[in-house]
Design a protein around this motif. Sequence first.
Motif, mmCIF file in Angstrom:
data_model
loop_
_atom_site.group_PDB
_atom_site.id
_atom_site.type_symbol
_atom_site.label_atom_id
_atom_site.label_comp_id
_atom_site.label_asym_id
_atom_site.label_seq_id
_atom_site.Cartn_x
_atom_site.Cartn_y
_atom_site.Cartn_z
ATOM 1 N N MET A 1 2.623 -3.956 11.834
ATOM 2 C CA MET A 1 3.722 -3.872 10.871
ATOM 3 C C MET A 1 4.423 -2.533 11.027
ATOM 4 O O MET A 1 3.787 -1.488 11.060
ATOM 5 N N LYS A 2 5.745 -2.582 11.110
ATOM 6 C CA LYS A 2 6.513 -1.347 11.117
ATOM 7 C C LYS A 2 6.694 -0.848 9.686
ATOM 8 O O LYS A 2 6.838 -1.649 8.754
ATOM 9 N N ARG A 3 6.681 0.441 9.511
ATOM 10 C CA ARG A 3 6.794 1.001 8.153
ATOM 11 C C ARG A 3 8.127 0.663 7.499
ATOM 12 O O ARG A 3 8.229 0.664 6.270
ATOM 13 N N THR A 4 9.135 0.383 8.296
ATOM 14 C CA THR A 4 10.430 0.038 7.710
ATOM 15 C C THR A 4 10.373 -1.261 6.914
ATOM 16 O O THR A 4 11.205 -1.491 6.034
ATOM 17 N N LEU A 5 9.396 -2.133 7.222
ATOM 18 C CA LEU A 5 9.267 -3.377 6.464
ATOM 19 C C LEU A 5 8.638 -3.137 5.099
ATOM 20 O O LEU A 5 8.953 -3.843 4.132
ATOM 21 N N LEU A 6 7.769 -2.137 5.010
ATOM 22 C CA LEU A 6 7.010 -1.894 3.788
ATOM 23 C C LEU A 6 7.910 -1.729 2.566
ATOM 24 O O LEU A 6 7.609 -2.246 1.483
ATOM 25 N N GLU A 7 9.026 -1.049 2.722
ATOM 26 C CA GLU A 7 9.905 -0.775 1.580
ATOM 27 C C GLU A 7 10.604 -2.025 1.058
ATOM 28 O O GLU A 7 11.194 -1.999 -0.023
ATOM 29 N N ARG A 8 10.518 -3.119 1.786
ATOM 30 C CA ARG A 8 11.138 -4.375 1.342
ATOM 31 C C ARG A 8 10.142 -5.372 0.768
ATOM 32 O O ARG A 8 10.527 -6.433 0.308
ATOM 33 N N LEU A 9 8.858 -5.047 0.796
ATOM 34 C CA LEU A 9 7.828 -5.975 0.341
ATOM 35 C C LEU A 9 7.518 -5.810 -1.144
ATOM 36 O O LEU A 9 7.574 -4.703 -1.677
ATOM 37 N N VAL A 10 7.180 -6.921 -1.799
ATOM 38 C CA VAL A 10 6.723 -6.909 -3.187
ATOM 39 C C VAL A 10 5.548 -7.873 -3.308
ATOM 40 O O VAL A 10 5.305 -8.697 -2.431
ATOM 41 N N CYS A 11 4.832 -7.776 -4.413
ATOM 42 C CA CYS A 11 3.715 -8.678 -4.683
ATOM 43 C C CYS A 11 4.231 -10.104 -4.846
ATOM 44 O O CYS A 11 5.197 -10.334 -5.589
ATOM 45 N N PRO A 12 3.626 -11.093 -4.183
ATOM 46 C CA PRO A 12 4.100 -12.475 -4.297
ATOM 47 C C PRO A 12 3.796 -13.112 -5.648
ATOM 48 O O PRO A 12 4.361 -14.158 -5.979
ATOM 49 N N VAL A 13 2.920 -12.499 -6.439
ATOM 50 C CA VAL A 13 2.542 -13.059 -7.737
ATOM 51 C C VAL A 13 3.399 -12.487 -8.855
ATOM 52 O O VAL A 13 4.011 -13.227 -9.632
ATOM 53 N N CYS A 14 3.478 -11.155 -8.946
ATOM 54 C CA CYS A 14 4.200 -10.529 -10.066
ATOM 55 C C CYS A 14 5.440 -9.769 -9.627
ATOM 56 O O CYS A 14 6.168 -9.254 -10.465
ATOM 57 N N ARG A 15 5.668 -9.679 -8.310
ATOM 58 C CA ARG A 15 6.801 -8.960 -7.732
ATOM 59 C C ARG A 15 6.738 -7.465 -8.014
ATOM 60 O O ARG A 15 7.746 -6.763 -8.002
ATOM 61 N N GLY A 16 5.526 -6.959 -8.258
ATOM 62 C CA GLY A 16 5.342 -5.531 -8.431
ATOM 63 C C GLY A 16 5.366 -4.799 -7.103
ATOM 64 O O GLY A 16 5.267 -5.397 -6.027
ATOM 65 N N ALA A 17 5.474 -3.469 -7.190
ATOM 66 C CA ALA A 17 5.499 -2.638 -5.982
ATOM 67 C C ALA A 17 4.131 -2.625 -5.320
ATOM 68 O O ALA A 17 3.093 -2.681 -5.985
ATOM 69 N N LEU A 18 4.138 -2.539 -3.997
ATOM 70 C CA LEU A 18 2.906 -2.517 -3.226
ATOM 71 C C LEU A 18 2.675 -1.138 -2.631
ATOM 72 O O LEU A 18 3.627 -0.473 -2.189
ATOM 73 N N VAL A 19 1.414 -0.736 -2.609
ATOM 74 C CA VAL A 19 1.031 0.552 -2.041
ATOM 75 C C VAL A 19 0.082 0.308 -0.877
ATOM 76 O O VAL A 19 -0.855 -0.485 -0.986
ATOM 77 N N LEU A 20 0.333 0.997 0.215
ATOM 78 C CA LEU A 20 -0.471 0.831 1.418
ATOM 79 C C LEU A 20 -1.715 1.695 1.362
ATOM 80 O O LEU A 20 -1.646 2.896 1.086
#
Length: 315
Positions: A1-20
């Motif tokens: 996974m490229k880090r540029t994708l991380l900023e566009r991802l959210v939790c599929p259940v609650c749409r909360g922010a994700l932390v790596l």
Amino acid sequence: MKRTLLERLVCPVCRGALVLHGPVQESGEIDSGLLRCHTCHGEYPITHGVPRLVRPLSAGGVQVRNSFELQWSTWGEEERIFGRTRQDAMTYLATNLMHPTMTRESLRGKWVLDAGCGHGMYVRCLAECGAEVVGLDVGDAVTKAYDRVRVFPNAHGLQADVLAPALKTATFDYVFSNGVIHHTSDTRLAFSRLASLVRPGGYLGVWVYPFRHPVWEFTQRAIRAITTCLPRRVLRSLCYLPVPLLEISPAYSGTSLRTSTWRQCAQVVFDFYAPKYQSHHHPQEVQDWFYEEGFEDVVLMPDPLSVTGKRREEH
């Protein structure tokens, strides 16, 4: 996974922010790790460079996922898929799923989502065009699809469900879904989920099964009532038998023995008869979906049933 994708991802259940957490990098890419939602405390792994953001599926959803996983593990390496080479696929995309005001050159540097990437052929084409392209699929076939394109710094893989795409809203310049949302339990909801990902001024294109003659629809529903209950590996073998009938009743893709091998034609048969969920639609119905979701310049494209539109700009 490229880090540029991380900023566009959210939790599929609650749409909360994700932390790596605990990333393991290889050649500058995050090959494994854990994405944790600090809102609902959900945890999602990253394996083989692909974030796995899939919430629990229904029994029907599992059947569909497993059907397509078998399809792409069997036929994903074919030179022709749905009767098209990679060059043919890009031409098809440009003439049927891209808005008439778009060009291949206009995608360079833009964020593009292939929602239901399957074999990954379009992801490769778009990466070569210079787009920041995300190939999303609910099944593990996305792993092989991503393996084919991970050498591109602008290509990304994501395992997620189009009904819960785990991506931030209004962050993509172009979203397309080719023959996918009609294989969900709620085609209209899947369309809405994808539409929400398009930024103002961005574009959306979808291809869904068109409604044909009532007799044909009835006949196919009766056949599928049987085929969707067969063991998938049995059906995979049986799909070679009706291949000659594609000359009489053409596949939507036009695949036939005139341009494709017997094996490649069998893939098209399996694609139609294996998944439990399948809905057919009318042109005006799909066009209305676009207007209801805030799109304009809605265009019915040459290959029915393809429709594309532009999201209205905010004022």
